[in-house]
Structures are given as C-alpha cells and as structure tokens.
Design a protein around this motif. Structure first.
Motif, PDB file in Angstrom:
ATOM      1  N   SER B  29      44.224  40.937  51.590  1.00 25.98           N
ATOM      2  CA  SER B  29      43.974  42.199  50.911  1.00 25.98           C
ATOM      3  C   SER B  29      42.693  42.127  50.092  1.00 25.98           C
ATOM      4  O   SER B  29      42.338  41.086  49.548  1.00 25.98           O
ATOM      5  CB  SER B  29      45.157  42.568  50.015  1.00 25.98           C
ATOM      6  OG  SER B  29      45.293  41.629  48.985  1.00 25.98           O
ATOM      7  N   LEU B  30      41.988  43.232  50.058  1.00 20.53           N
ATOM      8  CA  LEU B  30      40.736  43.322  49.315  1.00 20.53           C
ATOM      9  C   LEU B  30      40.822  44.470  48.328  1.00 20.53           C
ATOM     10  O   LEU B  30      41.293  45.557  48.683  1.00 20.53           O
ATOM     11  CB  LEU B  30      39.579  43.591  50.284  1.00 20.53           C
ATOM     12  CG  LEU B  30      38.858  42.405  50.902  1.00 20.53           C
ATOM     13  CD1 LEU B  30      39.724  41.789  51.976  1.00 20.53           C
ATOM     14  CD2 LEU B  30      37.544  42.857  51.506  1.00 20.53           C
ATOM     15  N   GLU B  31      40.374  44.219  47.099  1.00 20.46           N
ATOM     16  CA  GLU B  31      40.282  45.314  46.129  1.00 20.46           C
ATOM     17  C   GLU B  31      38.955  46.020  46.328  1.00 20.46           C
ATOM     18  O   GLU B  31      38.019  45.473  46.892  1.00 20.46           O
ATOM     19  CB  GLU B  31      40.366  44.761  44.696  1.00 20.46           C
ATOM     20  CG  GLU B  31      41.689  44.135  44.331  1.00 20.46           C
ATOM     21  CD  GLU B  31      42.875  45.087  44.468  1.00 20.46           C
ATOM     22  OE1 GLU B  31      42.670  46.318  44.265  1.00 20.46           O
ATOM     23  OE2 GLU B  31      43.977  44.622  44.809  1.00 20.46           O
ATOM     24  N   LYS B  32      38.889  47.242  45.831  1.00 21.92           N
ATOM     25  CA  LYS B  32      37.642  47.992  45.958  1.00 21.92           C
ATOM     26  C   LYS B  32      36.519  47.257  45.219  1.00 21.92           C
ATOM     27  O   LYS B  32      36.698  46.793  44.099  1.00 21.92           O
ATOM     28  CB  LYS B  32      37.846  49.395  45.387  1.00 21.92           C
ATOM     29  CG  LYS B  32      36.640  50.276  45.469  1.00 21.92           C
ATOM     30  CD  LYS B  32      36.911  51.478  46.374  1.00 21.92           C
ATOM     31  CE  LYS B  32      35.692  52.366  46.492  1.00 21.92           C
ATOM     32  NZ  LYS B  32      34.893  52.132  47.662  1.00 21.92           N
ATOM     33  N   GLY B  33      35.373  47.151  45.874  1.00 26.78           N
ATOM     34  CA  GLY B  33      34.215  46.539  45.227  1.00 26.78           C
ATOM     35  C   GLY B  33      34.184  45.029  45.306  1.00 26.78           C
ATOM     36  O   GLY B  33      33.261  44.390  44.817  1.00 26.78           O
ATOM     37  N   GLU B  34      35.187  44.450  45.963  1.00 22.83           N
ATOM     38  CA  GLU B  34      35.263  43.007  46.008  1.00 22.83           C
ATOM     39  C   GLU B  34      34.424  42.444  47.168  1.00 22.83           C
ATOM     40  O   GLU B  34      34.192  43.129  48.149  1.00 22.83           O
ATOM     41  CB  GLU B  34      36.724  42.616  46.218  1.00 22.83           C
ATOM     42  CG  GLU B  34      37.007  41.152  46.014  1.00 22.83           C
ATOM     43  CD  GLU B  34      38.492  40.840  46.241  1.00 22.83           C
ATOM     44  OE1 GLU B  34      38.959  39.871  45.661  1.00 22.83           O
ATOM     45  OE2 GLU B  34      39.152  41.578  47.004  1.00 22.83           O
ATOM     46  N   THR B  35      34.003  41.208  47.029  1.00 16.55           N
ATOM     47  CA  THR B  35      33.351  40.523  48.145  1.00 16.55           C
ATOM     48  C   THR B  35      34.257  39.391  48.575  1.00 16.55           C
ATOM     49  O   THR B  35      34.544  38.487  47.802  1.00 16.55           O
ATOM     50  CB  THR B  35      31.998  39.932  47.726  1.00 16.55           C
ATOM     51  OG1 THR B  35      31.296  40.899  46.973  1.00 16.55           O
ATOM     52  CG2 THR B  35      31.205  39.522  48.936  1.00 16.55           C
ATOM     53  N   TYR B  36      34.716  39.478  49.808  1.00 18.00           N
ATOM     54  CA  TYR B  36      35.648  38.475  50.300  1.00 18.00           C
ATOM     55  C   TYR B  36      34.958  37.676  51.390  1.00 18.00           C
ATOM     56  O   TYR B  36      34.420  38.239  52.341  1.00 18.00           O
ATOM     57  CB  TYR B  36      36.891  39.166  50.861  1.00 18.00           C
ATOM     58  CG  TYR B  36      38.005  38.229  51.244  1.00 18.00           C
ATOM     59  CD1 TYR B  36      39.042  37.970  50.351  1.00 18.00           C
ATOM     60  CD2 TYR B  36      38.031  37.619  52.495  1.00 18.00           C
ATOM     61  CE1 TYR B  36      40.074  37.116  50.698  1.00 18.00           C
ATOM     62  CE2 TYR B  36      39.060  36.758  52.841  1.00 18.00           C
ATOM     63  CZ  TYR B  36      40.072  36.511  51.938  1.00 18.00           C
ATOM     64  OH  TYR B  36      41.089  35.655  52.283  1.00 18.00           O
ATOM     65  N   GLY B  37      34.961  36.371  51.241  1.00 21.83           N
ATOM     66  CA  GLY B  37      34.299  35.532  52.247  1.00 21.83           C
ATOM     67  C   GLY B  37      35.311  34.880  53.163  1.00 21.83           C
ATOM     68  O   GLY B  37      36.291  34.300  52.701  1.00 21.83           O
TER      69      GLY B  37
END
Lengths: 294, 603
Positions: B29-37
């Motif tokens: 899951s990703l939150e808004k504005g997040e950078t997930y690598g």
C-alpha cells in the motif's frame, strides 16, 4: 557417442518448445497435420492408390468421364483413368518439384546474400546488381522464357523457377547479414581471429536463417502454383505425368460438364498451398519475435 | 484506506515448462505523495507488477489469477479495457519505461508526439494551446531550448534528453501516480543523478505518488521513503528506506546491500616491462551527410591518446558514454582502422604486423569481454562451441580433448559441466558474462580488455563477476584494460586510471591518488554523481548539468569548459596541455598548475 547424444538433447528441447508454440495456434496445428497427411499420402502413393496403373498412359475408354462414385471417388477422366489415384500421385510430383526448386534457390541465394552482406563494398555491389537484373523480370515470364529456351520438361521447369526465385533469398539474407554482422559476437569472433569464411557460415548464416525459413515455407506454396501454371501452359510436366496443373489444363476442355476433372486437382493445389502459407505464418510466430532473447 | 493498495495479488505465467507463479503479493500500500521503492534482481517480477497495475500484461501467457488493485478504492482489475484507456492510463497512472531509446516512436517528432497526447486528453484544446502546453512541459523537465527540441526526432536526442521527454509525456495528462520502471538504467551516472533530481522536484511540485522500480539498493535508499524487496514475486522485506538499507532483516537484502558496497581493494601486481604502448592514437570518423549539409568533417572519437600498460597491471578508463573509450579499445583491437598513431604490443608494431598478415600472435594474446552478454554470444551455438572458438582457431584439438579444455575453462569461471550442452539463452546475464570470460581466456591471452563488463547485468552478479575477474587475473598474471562509466567498478580493480572526455584523456594517474584527490573538475563531477549506500535523501548527490558537446564541433579551448563549474574566459581560448602533478599523474586543466603551487585541489 555420448557427446553426440549430449549435443542432440538441447536441439530436441528447442524443437519441443517450437512445437509447444506452434500447438498454441489451432489453425497452424491443423495446417501442420493436414500437410503431414498430404506428405504421407504422396510418399505412399504407389502402394495406396486404388488404380496405380492409371498413372501411366493406360486408357480404359469404356470408363471415361464416370462421375464420382464408390469405385472412383473423384470420377474418371477423358481416358477413363481414376482421378483420385492421379490427384494423390500428383502430390508426389508437386511436392518434390517444390522442394527441389526452393532447395536450389536457397543453395544459390543464401550464401550469395550472406557474402554480400558481410563483406560489403565491391563484392556486395557486384552480387546485388546481378540480383537486381534477375529481379527486374516478372518471375513467371522469366521462367516461361527460360523453359522456351531450354525446352519444356519438368526438370527444366524446376531449373527455370529456381533461377527466377533465388534473388529474393539473396536480398533477404543480405539485409539480415548486415544487421547481424554488427552484433558483438561477430566482433568477438574477429578479435579471436576466426577466419572470414567461418564467420560468414557459422556465425552469420545460422542467425539469418529464421526469416529465410518463414519465406521458404511460404514460397513452397508459390512454387507449387508456378509449376502448376507452367504445366497448365504446356511448359512443365508432360502427359501422362499426373501433375495437378496439367490435369486442370486437360480437364478444362470438358468443364463444367465433367467438373470433377478440374475441381479435384484444383482443390489439391488450393489445400496444399494454403497449408504451406499457414505453416509459414506459424513459423514466423515461432522464429521471428525474438522470443528466445531471454 | 490507503491511496493505492494491492491485496492478495497472484499472477501466473504459462509457458512451455508449465504454469509458474511470477507474482504473489499479499499486501502493498502507498499513501498519497509517498515514494515507494521496489528493489530486486531482474526476473523477480518487478516489471510484471508495473504492467499488471496498468493492465498491460500480455494475457496469455500471463494469467491474473486473483487479487485486487485498488486506486482510491476502485479496483483496476475489474475495469474494462476501454475504461482503463479512457480513465486510468495516463490520466491517473503514468508510467516511465526502462528503455528511453525504444519507447518513443522514431517516425514522430517530439512535437507530434506531445501535441497528439495533449489534445487527446484535453478535449477541445486547440493546436496552438497544445503547442504552448508542450513547451511549458519541456521547460518543466528542464530541457534546455524546448522550442528546438520540439521539432527534433527521438534519434536526435541523447538518452538523458529522451528520458526527460518521456517524463514530460507522463506529466501531460495530469496523472498523479507515477510508475518509474528503472528510469535510469543504461544512463550514465551523471545523467542518472540529474534525472533523479528532476523526478524528486516534480514529485514535490505536483504532489505525486511514485512507485520506483530499481535493482540498485543505494539508488532507492537515496530516492525513496519506503522500500520493498521483491524476490521470486513476493515482497520479502518492507520498511522505511533508511532502516531497510542500514539495518536489513533478510539475508537477501543484506546481499543486495553488500552488492552496492565497494569492498575489494585492487592488488598491485604490475611489473616493470611494458606490455602495450599506445602512441598518439587517433580515430576520426568521416562525416558526409548530404541531408544535413555536413561535408568532409570528421568526428574525432579518439583524439591523440597516448599511454602504456605494464605487465600485470589493470588500467581503468572512465568517462560518460560518447567520450570515446570504447572506440579507443576497438581501435587498439583492430576492429576499427586507425586514422593515425601507433600501437606496440611487446615492442612490436601491431598495425604493421596486421597489415603484413602476421597479427596472429597479437590476436591470440589480446582478448575482449563485451558489455552486453546478451549480444556477445552467438545465440545459435552451444556453449561448448562458443567457449572453444579460440581453441579452434589456434589449436587443432580432437573432440575429447576439446571438451576437456572447455569443461576446465567453465569450471574456472564457476559454471557446472553440464553448461556445455546448453544454449546461451538458458543462462542469466551474470552466467552469460562468465561464459564470455571463459571464452576470452581460452587462448591463454596476456591482455584482456573488459568493456563495461558489469553494466548490463544485475548489481547482484556484478560483484561476483568483479571477484571472478580479480581472481583470474591473479591466477594467470593477466593484464587488463577496464572500461566503465561507473567509478565504483573501476575503483575495485584498477591500479591506474585514465579519465576521458571528448576523445582526450583529461586525467591520468595512479588509482588511489585519483580517488583521494581528483584533480580535474570533470573527475570530481563523476565522483559526486554516485549515490552512496547508507545516504538517504538526494542532498549528497551533485549533478553535472548540460550535455556532452558534439565531437564533430568540439568547443574551443578546453573541451570541458561548457560544463565546467569553474570555467573562465581563459578556458574558452587556451587548449590545456598535460600538467604533471607528479611524474605518474597528469591533468589537462589550465588551473591545475595553480593548484599545484598552492598544494591544494583545484577548488
């Protein structure tokens, strides 16, 4: 012996993989099976046809122009010969001429194309201008004039078609060779010190061969058509050879009343050519999209 | 509820060998504005995931067996193809693909491409408005001179410029979720750094969420907030970037981390005798382009390069792509005809010998390992024939002896015996590179040239390959030329380093000296562009702005002055000569003398 077995194994594996890819497409599988049936029928023709003696010039005038029935599935022709026997036997003639013609064209075209593409420069120029000259005649017309010069027979028809056919392979292979010689493994071979001939025939040719196989299997159909056309014009096979084109040619006088004399050899051409074309498409699917890259 | 969520996703792949699970993600899951690598080697399912999210995965052979992909609560997997195209792709989710070279259509100019995309997505936009918007977008991605870029075709742009255009295209439909699939792969370190900086800026400005896919942990550590490690289609570790990088839980992550660390020290086995001597070597390519009205001009790919290599030493050649480093070795190896200059191998003039057809000794003794192991092995040959190719040329062996030698060579590079009877496509990139190395050793050469030996393979295999090279070098007393744009790789192996820029060597000297005190501003810039493991945030990365000038019309004076942060008027006029810092270390910079007197670095 062991080594020989070992080096066979990966080839077997890649053949299995090709078959898997082929079998995914129902239509091409169907074409392959049908073509196998045609080839087997042609190979076994002398032993399985109901009237083997009808292949020759034997005449049973009493039985002429019988409509298709239980005894003569495809009817009989103007000399009372069994059309079914002759159509099946005709497969032998058509397939062997097709294989011979395409084979001769490949033997001339592929090495020339590979040499032209790899060496380039003046050699390339000379080879390609010669092919250009051949390509500037309509192939059927060129074949017809060659047969006219050589005299009309099936052998000459094969030679004539091969002569008008090879330039296409030269062009195809040359284009491939030009792109493949830029690959790093060719450069690696050069730094290793591998000889030029080995580079051309062991490195470049095997890597050009995929589109050639595709083209050749499509061309088999084309060649069968051309042989039939020549025979139809009286420039190929001579009576009483059971050649499909020739059969249509003699049968057309009695068309449409004795339709079976033309329709069945025509159908045989149609189905065989269609099968080769479908198979060509299948070959493209297996070989062309560099599926093996990874 | 999270902005973007993947639940119990199961993707399979049907092939010749049967059905295989390629992705099995329980939760992401990703939150808004997040950078997930998302990090993993190739073949672990990274790209499959990206394609699945956009429903671009080819089915068959792919099968999406179960699961849901939620974007703000909407399940993308339930949407029809038409809806995906109209509502999601481009408008909500945009993607930057791996290879900027092949994902722009070569028959369209950048203008056609952008104006079309813009007008398709904003109904009622006039051509003029679209053009203005395109210019704005190109400005936003910091392309110098957007108006002239618009009328160019993709092949006229460099890799970095193309990637910027692609980022601009991704922005043009207003997507706020960006999937970046290894956006910097195959780009130079200097360009990589500037692209990452750009992405970061845009992300802040547009409040975008980014799913960043990479195979390099140090890159992700610097760029992302959170990191997930993907292995065999499963996420095996997840957490805040600094935590995963500095304190990995899983063994696999630890290995990935180690792969990014430089740990080898070059050994110095160099002896007195000179093996290869290059004197004033030049390679100019004639340019005759009627269309562009360029006539009788030359592209100076290698411009007056001289150096020598001692037996047993490793010479590293570094520089951005296009600096002439590959042309230099290809000319030495006689793959290109030299324009001028001489090369001596063990005291003999190589070009003369080759001309007299006596170059066999040279060819046998000098071998090369190419960058891309996917193209450097003939795909139609069995491995045994590939490795035996040099044997077939120089030694006529019986089949049994030949196989024995091949197995010996394969064992040396750490491949099993049964590799003999396989085709190259059955191996991974790292394994293929091992095969290439085995082949290069078959003729017992003295000098092996390594042309970017690790840049096309996974970070993971990279270190193993470097270890192998080092090990073999010691065992056989080899001499190496190592070409790379990656200073870290060069650092691990080289004794001396040549830094090239626009066909010239701008700095040359012992490796440890150059690594401790890079003298030339270009060398410094190369150093600053590398993200280091353990550093989070982008602050540590400095970028070198501007493009490499064209080698057809190189800048006057010092060729580097167009990008040099310290350039002065004098740099534009005067051509710098070699300034010896000490007898083994020289720099081509006008201000190097000064620094020498001051005893400090150029700054």
């Amino acid at each position: 012996m062991k080594n020989w077995m070992d080096s066979l194994k990966p080839k077997l594996r890649s053949m299995q993989e090709s078959f898997y890819l082929l079998a995914r497409n129902r239509l091409s599988l169907f074409a392959l099976i049908l073509l196998c049936v045609i080839v087997i029928l042609a190979l076994l023709a002398p032993w399985i046809v109901p009237y083997p003696q009808d292949i020759a010039d034997e005449a049973h005038i009493a039985d002429k122009f019988l409509a298709p029935s239980g005894a003569h599935w495809f009817g009989t022709d103007e000399l009372g010969r069994d059309v079914f026997s002759r159509v099946v036997y005709g497969g032998r003639v058509s397939l062997s001429t097709a294989i011979l013609t395409v084979g001769i064209s490949l033997l001339i075209g592929v090495p020339l194309g590979a040499i032209a593409g790899t060496i380039g420069g003046r050699v390339d120029n000379v080879i390609m201008r010669i092919t250009d000259i051949f390509l500037s005649f309509p192939p059927l017309l060129l074949a017809i004039s060659l047969v006219a010069i050589l005299g009309s027979s099936l052998t000459n028809a094969i030679l004539a078609i091969a002569i008008s056919w090879w330039p296409w392979y030269t062009r195809l292979v040359r284009g491939q060779a030009i792109s493949i010689k830029e690959r790093k493994f060719v450069q690696a071979a050069e730094t290793i010190g591998t000889g030029k001939l080995k580079i051309i025939f062991r490195h470049i040719v095997p890597n050009c061969i995929s589109p050639v196989i595709v083209q050749a299997s499509m061309d088999m159909g084309g060649v069968i058509l051309t042989v039939a056309s020549l025979s139809f014009l009286g420039l190929g096979a001579k009576a009483p050879t059971p050649e499909w084109g020739l059969m249509i040619s003699t049968g057309r006088t009695y068309f449409p009343d004795m339709w079976w004399c033309c329709i069945f050899p025509g159908l045989a051409i149609f189905i065989t050519v269609l099968c080769f074309n479908l198979l060509g498409d299948a070959a493209r699917e297996i070989l062309d999209p560099k599926t093996r890259k990874r | 509820m999270a902005y973007f969520e993947i639940n119990h996703l199961l993707v399979k792949h049907k092939s010749f060998e049967g059905v295989k699970t390629v992705l099995d993600i329980d939760k992401l899951s990703l939150e808004k504005g997040e950078t997930y690598g998302l990090v993993g080697e190739s073949g672990q399912g990274k790209t499959v995931l990206a394609l699945t999210i956009l429903k671009l995965l080819q089915c068959p052979p792919g099968i999406i067996a179960q699961g849901e992909i939620l974007l703000e609560g909407e399940d993308l997997l339930k949407k029809t193809e038409k809806k995906m195209q109209a509502e999601i792709r481009g408008r909500r989710i945009a993607m930057i693909f791996q290879d900027p070279m092949s994902c722009l259509n070569p028959v369209f100019t950048i203008k056609d491409c952008m104006v079309d995309t813009l007008r398709q997505n904003h109904k009622g936009m006039s051509k003029k408005e679209a053009l203005a918007a395109a210019v704005d977008l190109l400005k936003e991605v910091k392309l110098a001179d957007p108006e002239s870029t618009l009328v160019k075709y993709p092949h006229q742009l460099s890799g970095g410029q193309r990637q910027r255009v692609i980022i601009a295209l991704a922005l043009c439909c207003g997507a706020d979720f960006l999937i970046a699939d290894e956006p910097t792969r195959n780009l130079d370190v200097t360009i990589q750094a500037s692209i990452l900086k750009l992405l970061r800026e845009l992300q802040k400005k547009h409040h975008m969420t980014v799913l960043f896919i990479a195979n390099n942990l140090s890159l992700v550590g610097a760029f992302c907030d959170r990191v997930g490690i993907l292995r065999g289609g499963k996420i095996i570790e997840e957490g805040p970037a600094d935590q995963v990088v500095s304190n990995p839980r899983e063994d696999y992550t630890r290995l990935l981390r180690e792969a990014c660390e430089t740990k080898l020290e070059p050994t110095n086995d160099s002896r007195e005798e000179i093996l290869l001597k290059v004197e004033h070597l030049k390679k100019y390519f004639d340019i005759n382009d009627e269309v562009k009205h360029i006539r009788h001009q030359s592209l100076k790919a290698v411009d007056d390069v001289s150096f020598d290599i001692h037996c047993g030493e490793v010479l590293g050649i570094v520089g951005e792509s296009g600096c002439g480093k590959s042309t230099l070795v290809n000319t030495i190896l006689d793959l290109f005809e030299p324009t001028e200059g001489k090369v001596y191998f063990e005291g003999k003039d190589v070009f003369q010998e080759l001309k007299a057809r006596q170059g066999n000794a040279f060819k046998k003794n000098v071998q090369i390992v190419f960058q891309d192991p996917y193209w450097s092995l003939n795909p139609r040959w069995l491995v045994k024939d590939i490795v035996a190719e040099p044997l077939d040329v120089y030694e006529k062996l019986g089949e049994a002896e030949r196989i024995r030698r091949v197995e010996e060579l394969l064992a040396m590079v750490g491949l099993p015996e049964d590799a003999c009877y396989k085709y190259p496509h059955e191996f991974s990139g790292g394994e293929r590179q091992r095969i290439a190395i085995a082949r290069s050793l078959a003729s017992n050469p003295k000098l092996v040239v390594l042309d970017e030996p690790t840049s096309s393979i996974d970070v993971f295999s990279q270190n193993q390959i470097l270890d192998l090279i080092k090990d073999l070098k010691k065992r056989f007393g080899l001499t190496n030329i190592l070409i790379s744009h990656d200073l870290a790789v060069v650092h691990e192996l080289s004794n001396r380093i040549a830094v090239m820029y626009l066909g010239k060597i701008v700095e040359f000297g012992p490796a440890e000296e150059i690594f401790e005190h890079p003298r030339h501003p270009y060398t410094q810039a190369l150093f600053d562009a590398i993200p280091r493991i353990g550093e989070t945030g982008m602050e540590g990365i400095r970028t070198l702005e501007g493009q490499i000038p064209s080698p057809i019309n190189p800048p006057s004076g010092c060729p580097f002055h167009t990008r040099c942060p310290m350039a002065t008027q004098r740099c534009k006029e005067e051509i710098p000569q070699e300034t010896y810092y000490n007898e083994r270390h020289y720099v081509r910079c006008l201000y190097a003398e000064q620094s020498n007197e001051n005893g400090g670095t150029i700054q």
